[in-house]
Design a protein around this motif. Sequence first.
Motif, PDB file in Angstrom:
ATOM      1  N   THR A 209       0.796  -1.168   0.156  1.00  0.00           N
ATOM      2  CA  THR A 209      -0.207   0.208   0.024  1.00  0.00           C
ATOM      3  C   THR A 209       0.842   1.090   0.068  1.00  0.00           C
ATOM      4  OG1 THR A 209      -1.751  -1.401   1.350  1.00  0.00           O
ATOM      5  CG2 THR A 209      -1.914   1.101   1.178  1.00  0.00           C
ATOM      6  N   LYS A 213       0.890   4.395  -2.845  1.00  0.00           N
ATOM      7  CA  LYS A 213       0.820   5.697  -2.580  1.00  0.00           C
ATOM      8  C   LYS A 213       1.617   6.491  -3.130  1.00  0.00           C
ATOM      9  CE  LYS A 213       1.031   5.678   2.011  1.00  0.00           C
ATOM     10  NZ  LYS A 213       0.850   5.601   3.579  1.00  0.00           N
ATOM     11  N   GLY A 214       2.653   6.013  -4.111  1.00  0.00           N
ATOM     12  CA  GLY A 214       3.581   6.864  -4.864  1.00  0.00           C
ATOM     13  C   GLY A 214       5.004   7.222  -4.141  1.00  0.00           C
ATOM     14  N   LEU A 215       5.116   6.577  -3.142  1.00  0.00           N
ATOM     15  CA  LEU A 215       6.389   6.746  -2.166  1.00  0.00           C
ATOM     16  C   LEU A 215       7.495   6.269  -2.894  1.00  0.00           C
ATOM     17  CD1 LEU A 215       5.333   5.855   1.511  1.00  0.00           C
ATOM     18  CD2 LEU A 215       5.117   7.753   0.109  1.00  0.00           C
TER      19      LEU A 215
ATOM     20  N   VAL B 127      -1.370   9.530   6.015  1.00  0.00           N
ATOM     21  CA  VAL B 127      -1.939  10.354   4.814  1.00  0.00           C
ATOM     22  C   VAL B 127      -1.087  11.597   4.471  1.00  0.00           C
ATOM     23  CG1 VAL B 127      -3.852  12.097   4.542  1.00  0.00           C
ATOM     24  CG2 VAL B 127      -4.146   9.894   5.876  1.00  0.00           C
ATOM     25  N   THR B 130       1.607  10.561   1.816  1.00  0.00           N
ATOM     26  CA  THR B 130       1.043  10.227   0.419  1.00  0.00           C
ATOM     27  C   THR B 130       1.077  11.532   0.015  1.00  0.00           C
ATOM     28  OG1 THR B 130      -0.341   8.463   1.576  1.00  0.00           O
ATOM     29  CG2 THR B 130      -0.944   9.228  -0.619  1.00  0.00           C
ATOM     30  N   LEU B 175      -8.015   4.474   4.481  1.00  0.00           N
ATOM     31  CA  LEU B 175      -7.674   3.771   3.386  1.00  0.00           C
ATOM     32  C   LEU B 175      -8.049   4.492   2.023  1.00  0.00           C
ATOM     33  CD1 LEU B 175      -6.623   0.106   4.182  1.00  0.00           C
ATOM     34  CD2 LEU B 175      -5.124   1.669   3.499  1.00  0.00           C
ATOM     35  N   ILE B 178      -6.700   7.839   1.850  1.00  0.00           N
ATOM     36  CA  ILE B 178      -5.369   7.812   1.197  1.00  0.00           C
ATOM     37  C   ILE B 178      -5.434   7.674  -0.284  1.00  0.00           C
ATOM     38  CG2 ILE B 178      -3.058   6.397   1.167  1.00  0.00           C
ATOM     39  CD1 ILE B 178      -3.415   6.089   4.142  1.00  0.00           C
TER      40      ILE B 178
END
Lengths: 309, 570
Positions: A209, A213-215, B127, B130, B175, B178
Amino acid sequence: MATYILKRFLQLIPVFLGATLLVYFLVFSLPGDPIAALFGDKPVNETVAAQLRKQYNLDQPFWIQYLLYLKSIFTFDLGLDFSGRPIAAVLGEVFPVTARLAIMALIFEAFFGILFGLIAGLRKGKIFDATVLVASLIVIGIPIFVLGFMLQFFIGVQLGWAKPTVSSAATVQDLILPAIVLGLGSFAYVLRLTRTSVLENMNADYVRTATAKGLSRSRVVRVHILRNSLIPVVTFLGADLGALMGGAIVTEGIFNIPGVGQRLYRAVLSGEGPTVVSIVTVLVLIYVVSNLLIDLLYAWLDPRIRYDS
Amino acid sequence: MNESINVRDAGSGAQRPLLEIKDLAITFATSNGDVNAVRNAHLTIMPGETVAIVGESGSGKSTTALAAIGLLPSNGRVSEGTIFFDGEDIAHASEKRMIELRGNSIGMVPQDPMSNLNPVWKIGYQVKETLKANGLPSGPDDVTKVLTEAGLPDAARRAKQYPHEFSGGMRQRALIAIGLSCQPRLLIADEPTSALDVTVQRQILDHLDSMTAELGTAVLLITHDLGLAAERADKVVVMYRGQVVESGPSLELLQNPQHPYTQRLVNSAPSLASRRIQVAKDQGLESSEVLTPDVINTDASKSADILQIENLTKVFKLRSGLGRSTDFTAVDDVSFAIKRGTTTAIVGESGSGKSTVAQMVLNLLKPTSGKIIFDGVDTSTLNSKETFAFRRRVQPIFQDPYGSLDPMYSIFRTIEEPLRVHKIGTAASREKKVRELLDQVSLPQSTMQRYPNELSGGQRQRVAIARALALDPEVIICDEAVSALDVLVQAQVLNLLAELQSRLGLTYLFITHDLAVVRQIADHVCVMEQGKLVETGSTDSVFDSPQQDYTKALLNAIPGGKLMLPPEVA
């Protein structure tokens, strides 16, 4: 949290009493007369012997000896060792040396163990992983005194990169090689523990996940894999600090380090009850306090653990 | 918000698909060589459209979706075909490019809210990172706003809490927050609600619908539930064994399924079958016959009621701070009775106390007050020897077929163990019995030598049933016994249970949150809410004319329950 810490410190009292009583009893039951041993090959002078017995309370029954010893602790006067030096001064001399050695070993094993374990876990099955796995197995398999003498010989004597023995000052520089020897076994355990833990966490749903999220990869590794993987490792390191302090005796012997292990060994051989008990008690207290610190660190790493209730 | 949508509209052509998957094949490298998980998959999503992929576990639906966001497991790779995202082939894009796309162009809401939030970081932090990673403002107010939009009440305070302080529904909201925080153009929702209670599921899906509609987000919804897919998606894609077998507009596909697999799926989907005749009625029992009064104290009825639960209450002490404790009433004055040879279902959401009732009936947990009378004897009065005998007559089947079988035991040993424990028969007769049991649950006898990890979920649950049957029990307590199974497997297991009931005269106590399952198997329903029994009655009466608002809410929440169905299915 404060209540919890207070409770843990209160627990120190029975631990302290139990440990001193047990160790004092063990030393008391050692066969042989310590005073007679002091005379060596010379004939025992009964008047002097009786005087010495009186001085060290050896003429008293066990309980009186123990209580007198406790009294001496609470009056901050630990008495003299058999060579006539105050025990407090002896402790003040040997503990800093061993503490320095143990902490250096701990830093070595924690830093390199976690670093290598992390890399090995992230590159599972690659050449680095395979190499450190085999190497760590070898390190675990070989007894510490063999490793100690080998490193002393090759690095200290042959290559001359470090002094093969330690000066009486036992500076940080002197202790680098002994600290590596002392920490080597635990380093291998930390490495393997970290690796396993990283492997487990790498496939966790929250890591996927986090990526979704783009990390960046490095952030996923640092924030989401490493911290979660450290939880079991920290437990091991905490227990290990005490083990390193007490277990330094072999390493201290190899490198001739004037630390706790050497002094304790001599005291046990000569039956110096108060010296043995004093050293062991301090070791026990260090062990208990370091475990408390680890438990607190553990709660900080894993918020699901709460000690208040 | 509007501005960003306008910019996007200007950038992408009106008719260009947002996501277009063509001839996709995905291969996994395993120790037994390469395995094709997905073959020849194709799928198109237009901007703002919702498309659902439906299939059972192992059908490749999640794998296909993960490929679209570049998150295949390390041993998986796209071996053929293309994935176009807004005209760009991302099937073989660099990791750097994928990191750019993830979050702000393609978002994801994962399946299991329990395991998808990192337990060691605060919700707000998760959050915040992100927003930060995607170059958006990430102050405390921005975090609160994102969480509030996802329907999390009191978001400013909640942001400072850890995941374990959240309920499942709240975690799923976090979630969703996010997943949508960076306003992606495509949201991949992988079974976003399958781990939640039906009523919560409905709220979450409604909220997700309205948010994506407002933002103009296209959604790729992955689900095993055809009813849910039909209700929520414009188009449905059915996958089976790694291949797309059928796709088309939702209602059309549901009403006129072409492929045999889709037809089977439509027929057995419990959510769609919730208007069907009960399987249990095959025995010729009418609901009026099995309907029992709440409490029966007359002697005459004792032989008919194998289990009587009278004023059952369970209070747990919750520790709160130093030496103090608060009482938590998990089960509050519950009374009902079960007639021999019938099925009673206890339904309710998680936390309603239904599993606590089951544990007390199994004599695994002591009631605080009240009685459980099994065949005329109060179970609390049993001594250890009598309890041992009682266990032989009442057997459980648990929810998780992965967790309830010992992985180190062969199937033979698993099924034989209760016989051995109760010292029944000789080694030879026990082996014969195990063979018979495997026959009864329709497993080949060769299964005996195998181990749980070699079996599928449905097979394992059959093993669990065989183990429960080994001692010829009279009552079987099924605690969510089919909840973890795929629809088709679920239908098979329910049929098996119904058949065994009519053959062996078994009595079932079914604990479940799934009303569709209840409809298929139960004669009598007890609805529980917050520890209390709010409604009881025959299955027909509860389903057709629910009296309590809570029961109505539960019934309304069944996905696809309100869809119009062709007569041959309904």
